[in-house]
Design a protein around this motif. Structure first.
Motif, PDB file in Angstrom:
ATOM      1  N   ALA A  87       0.854  -1.179   0.000  1.00  0.00           N
ATOM      2  CA  ALA A  87       0.000   0.000   0.000  1.00  0.00           C
ATOM      3  C   ALA A  87       0.891   1.231   0.000  1.00  0.00           C
ATOM      4  CB  ALA A  87      -0.923   0.011   1.220  1.00  0.00           C
ATOM      5  N   PRO A  88       0.455   2.328  -0.598  1.00  0.00           N
ATOM      6  CA  PRO A  88       1.251   3.560  -0.580  1.00  0.00           C
ATOM      7  C   PRO A  88       1.540   4.007   0.848  1.00  0.00           C
ATOM      8  CG  PRO A  88      -0.555   3.731  -2.150  1.00  0.00           C
ATOM      9  CD  PRO A  88      -0.796   2.476  -1.381  1.00  0.00           C
ATOM     10  N   GLY A  89       2.789   4.347   1.111  1.00  0.00           N
ATOM     11  CA  GLY A  89       3.182   4.809   2.434  1.00  0.00           C
ATOM     12  C   GLY A  89       3.385   3.718   3.460  1.00  0.00           C
ATOM     13  N   LEU A  90       3.275   2.447   3.051  1.00  0.00           N
ATOM     14  CA  LEU A  90       3.408   1.322   3.978  1.00  0.00           C
ATOM     15  C   LEU A  90       4.715   0.586   3.709  1.00  0.00           C
ATOM     16  CD1 LEU A  90       2.290  -0.584   6.134  1.00  0.00           C
ATOM     17  CD2 LEU A  90       1.011  -1.763   4.341  1.00  0.00           C
ATOM     18  N   ASP A  91       5.556   0.472   4.742  1.00  0.00           N
ATOM     19  CA  ASP A  91       6.830  -0.235   4.668  1.00  0.00           C
ATOM     20  C   ASP A  91       6.701  -1.513   5.497  1.00  0.00           C
ATOM     21  OD1 ASP A  91       9.488  -0.807   4.133  1.00  0.00           O
ATOM     22  OD2 ASP A  91      10.251   0.433   5.776  1.00  0.00           O
ATOM     23  N   VAL A  92       6.828  -2.664   4.857  1.00  0.00           N
ATOM     24  CA  VAL A  92       6.649  -3.954   5.517  1.00  0.00           C
ATOM     25  C   VAL A  92       8.028  -4.553   5.809  1.00  0.00           C
ATOM     26  CG1 VAL A  92       5.616  -6.247   5.363  1.00  0.00           C
ATOM     27  CG2 VAL A  92       4.472  -4.287   4.305  1.00  0.00           C
ATOM     28  N   VAL A  93       8.252  -4.928   7.074  1.00  0.00           N
ATOM     29  CA  VAL A  93       9.568  -5.375   7.520  1.00  0.00           C
ATOM     30  C   VAL A  93       9.445  -6.705   8.257  1.00  0.00           C
ATOM     31  CG1 VAL A  93      11.589  -4.804   8.913  1.00  0.00           C
ATOM     32  CG2 VAL A  93      10.329  -2.980   7.766  1.00  0.00           C
ATOM     33  N   ARG A  94      10.283  -7.680   7.864  1.00  0.00           N
ATOM     34  CA  ARG A  94      10.396  -8.914   8.646  1.00  0.00           C
ATOM     35  C   ARG A  94      11.185  -8.594   9.912  1.00  0.00           C
ATOM     36  NH1 ARG A  94       9.781 -14.149   7.319  1.00  0.00           N
ATOM     37  NH2 ARG A  94       9.667 -13.597   5.108  1.00  0.00           N
ATOM     38  N   HIS A  95      10.581  -8.848  11.077  1.00  0.00           N
ATOM     39  CA  HIS A  95      11.168  -8.348  12.319  1.00  0.00           C
ATOM     40  C   HIS A  95      10.661  -9.160  13.497  1.00  0.00           C
ATOM     41  CE1 HIS A  95      11.391  -5.425  15.754  1.00  0.00           C
ATOM     42  NE2 HIS A  95      12.550  -5.116  15.180  1.00  0.00           N
ATOM     43  N   ASP A  96      11.568  -9.581  14.357  1.00  0.00           N
ATOM     44  CA  ASP A  96      11.229 -10.256  15.604  1.00  0.00           C
ATOM     45  C   ASP A  96      11.244  -9.209  16.703  1.00  0.00           C
ATOM     46  OD1 ASP A  96      11.069 -11.692  17.935  1.00  0.00           O
ATOM     47  OD2 ASP A  96      12.678 -13.098  17.451  1.00  0.00           O
ATOM     48  N   ILE A  97      10.078  -8.855  17.216  1.00  0.00           N
ATOM     49  CA  ILE A  97       9.962  -7.761  18.171  1.00  0.00           C
ATOM     50  C   ILE A  97      10.718  -8.048  19.466  1.00  0.00           C
ATOM     51  CG2 ILE A  97       7.843  -8.616  19.274  1.00  0.00           C
ATOM     52  CD1 ILE A  97       8.668  -4.945  18.392  1.00  0.00           C
ATOM     53  N   VAL A  98      11.005  -9.319  19.757  1.00  0.00           N
ATOM     54  CA  VAL A  98      11.738  -9.673  20.977  1.00  0.00           C
ATOM     55  C   VAL A  98      13.234  -9.463  20.803  1.00  0.00           C
ATOM     56  CG1 VAL A  98      12.311 -11.551  22.574  1.00  0.00           C
ATOM     57  CG2 VAL A  98       9.977 -11.321  21.699  1.00  0.00           C
ATOM     58  N   ARG A  99      13.771  -9.778  19.614  1.00  0.00           N
ATOM     59  CA  ARG A  99      15.220  -9.850  19.460  1.00  0.00           C
ATOM     60  C   ARG A  99      15.830  -8.820  18.532  1.00  0.00           C
ATOM     61  NH1 ARG A  99      16.461 -15.951  17.903  1.00  0.00           N
ATOM     62  NH2 ARG A  99      14.797 -15.538  16.394  1.00  0.00           N
ATOM     63  N   ASP A 100      15.078  -8.307  17.578  1.00  0.00           N
ATOM     64  CA  ASP A 100      15.661  -7.430  16.565  1.00  0.00           C
ATOM     65  C   ASP A 100      15.600  -5.962  16.988  1.00  0.00           C
ATOM     66  OD1 ASP A 100      16.204  -9.605  14.955  1.00  0.00           O
ATOM     67  OD2 ASP A 100      14.293  -9.468  13.879  1.00  0.00           O
ATOM     68  N   PRO A 101      16.538  -5.139  16.493  1.00  0.00           N
ATOM     69  CA  PRO A 101      16.566  -3.723  16.875  1.00  0.00           C
ATOM     70  C   PRO A 101      15.281  -3.000  16.496  1.00  0.00           C
ATOM     71  CG  PRO A 101      18.606  -4.349  15.753  1.00  0.00           C
ATOM     72  CD  PRO A 101      17.663  -5.506  15.596  1.00  0.00           C
ATOM     73  N   LEU A 102      14.922  -2.016  17.318  1.00  0.00           N
ATOM     74  CA  LEU A 102      13.751  -1.191  17.071  1.00  0.00           C
ATOM     75  C   LEU A 102      14.169   0.263  17.302  1.00  0.00           C
ATOM     76  CD1 LEU A 102      10.670  -1.545  16.444  1.00  0.00           C
ATOM     77  CD2 LEU A 102      10.286  -1.313  18.898  1.00  0.00           C
ATOM     78  N   PRO A 103      13.913   1.152  16.348  1.00  0.00           N
ATOM     79  CA  PRO A 103      14.335   2.545  16.536  1.00  0.00           C
ATOM     80  C   PRO A 103      13.624   3.184  17.720  1.00  0.00           C
ATOM     81  CG  PRO A 103      12.905   2.335  14.628  1.00  0.00           C
ATOM     82  CD  PRO A 103      13.233   0.938  15.064  1.00  0.00           C
ATOM     83  N   GLU A 104      14.294   4.119  18.372  1.00  0.00           N
ATOM     84  CA  GLU A 104      13.739   4.798  19.536  1.00  0.00           C
ATOM     85  C   GLU A 104      13.360   6.230  19.190  1.00  0.00           C
ATOM     86  OE1 GLU A 104      16.100   4.402  23.046  1.00  0.00           O
ATOM     87  OE2 GLU A 104      16.336   2.222  22.835  1.00  0.00           O
ATOM     88  N   GLY A 105      12.274   6.700  19.800  1.00  0.00           N
ATOM     89  CA  GLY A 105      11.846   8.081  19.621  1.00  0.00           C
ATOM     90  C   GLY A 105      11.431   8.438  18.210  1.00  0.00           C
ATOM     91  N   GLU A 106      10.875   7.486  17.464  1.00  0.00           N
ATOM     92  CA  GLU A 106      10.623   7.702  16.046  1.00  0.00           C
ATOM     93  C   GLU A 106       9.155   7.827  15.673  1.00  0.00           C
ATOM     94  OE1 GLU A 106      11.631   5.390  11.864  1.00  0.00           O
ATOM     95  OE2 GLU A 106      13.174   5.601  13.403  1.00  0.00           O
TER      96      GLU A 106
END
Length: 270
Positions: A87-106
């Motif tokens: 969809a326009p404006g949608l970025d889909v990312v394979r990501h493990d919320i427990v182990r993979d980095p997540l940007p802060e304050g974004e």
């Protein structure tokens, strides 16, 4: 955010796309309207940056992408994001919320539905979601309290007993896999302890009938989690009888309590 995640751990509901796609479809039918109503109350609109954690089939992420267009953006993450449409404006990312980095304050808005209850690391993941917010950003957590969903009407006493067996067995096997079946009623307090303010919580209850997505999802679980149910002591005959009971026009049950909780990270408003 990393584009390549480590292999995901074994999940409660497994990795069969046919089963999971039907599960996500029924969950969307049941809960999208309430989720959308609550998200709309945050004021989400053009220019916002949003994170949809555990995106499932992507219905919420696509809804958000339409709200924030044309200047905003949505990041949708999942360990298996193949079900999320483009969809326009949608970025889909394979990501493990427990182990993979997540940007802060974004992000101006972070949303997760029926995700944290499945994770033994739910408190640590909640802290990560809070840190991902900009000052003034809003976190919305939508979760079940599955401790009570009683049968209200059944064709006979045996039907009540069979339904009670199903629900007791399901909660026991979920708890054995690290699921917190009461997380919905605990989420508000956990968000407050994580440092959020202006906590707002709404609870949704409904009457389940044979046409309700909730009962259809339970029937689907008798196939999706068949091996788990059998290991927990139920038989294939019992599971077939459960499916017949849940589709009976006279059967009625009270739903799980579905809690939608919002909190704001202290700081300037988004």
């Amino acid at each position: 955010m990393s584009r390549v995640a480590a292999p995901p751990p074994s999940r409660v509901f497994g990795d069969r796309d046919d089963h999971n796609s039907e599960q996500h479809r029924l969950l969307s039918l049941a809960y999208d309207p309430f989720t959308f109503e609550r998200l709309a109350r945050t004021g989400v609109g053009p220019g916002w940056r949003c994170l949809e954690a555990g995106a499932g089939n992507g219905t919420v992420a696509v809804w958000l992408a339409r709200r924030v267009a044309p200047t905003g953006a949505v990041t949708a993450t999942d360990v298996r994001p193949s079900g999320v449409p483009a969809a326009p404006g949608l970025d889909v990312v394979r990501h493990d919320i427990v182990r993979d980095p997540l940007p802060e304050g974004e992000f101006d808005l972070v949303h997760a539905r029926l995700l944290l209850r499945l994770l033994p690391e739910r408190r640590a993941v909640l802290d990560r979601l809070v840190r991902a917010l900009k000052p003034g950003g809003v976190l919305q957590i939508d979760e079940f309290d599955a401790t009570c969903a009683p049968s209200l009407r059944a064709p006979d006493l045996a039907g009540h007993e069979l339904y009670r067996t199903l629900m007791t067995t399901k909660n026991r096997l979920m708890a054995g896999r690290g699921v917190d079946i009461a997380w919905g009623r605990e989420a508000a307090g956990a968000m407050r302890r994580a440092g959020l303010v202006d906590i707002s919580s709404r609870r949704r209850l409904e009457l389940w009938t044979a046409r309700s997505p909730g009962l259809r999802l339970l029937a689907h679980h008798t196939r999706h989690l068949r091996d788990e149910f059998v290991r927990a002591g139920m038989t294939d005959r019992q599971l077939a009888d459960v499916r017949a009971l849940l589709s009976h026009p006279d059967f009625r049950a009270g739903s799980y309590a579905f809690h939608s909780v919002q909190g704001r990270r202290p700081g300037e408003a988004a």
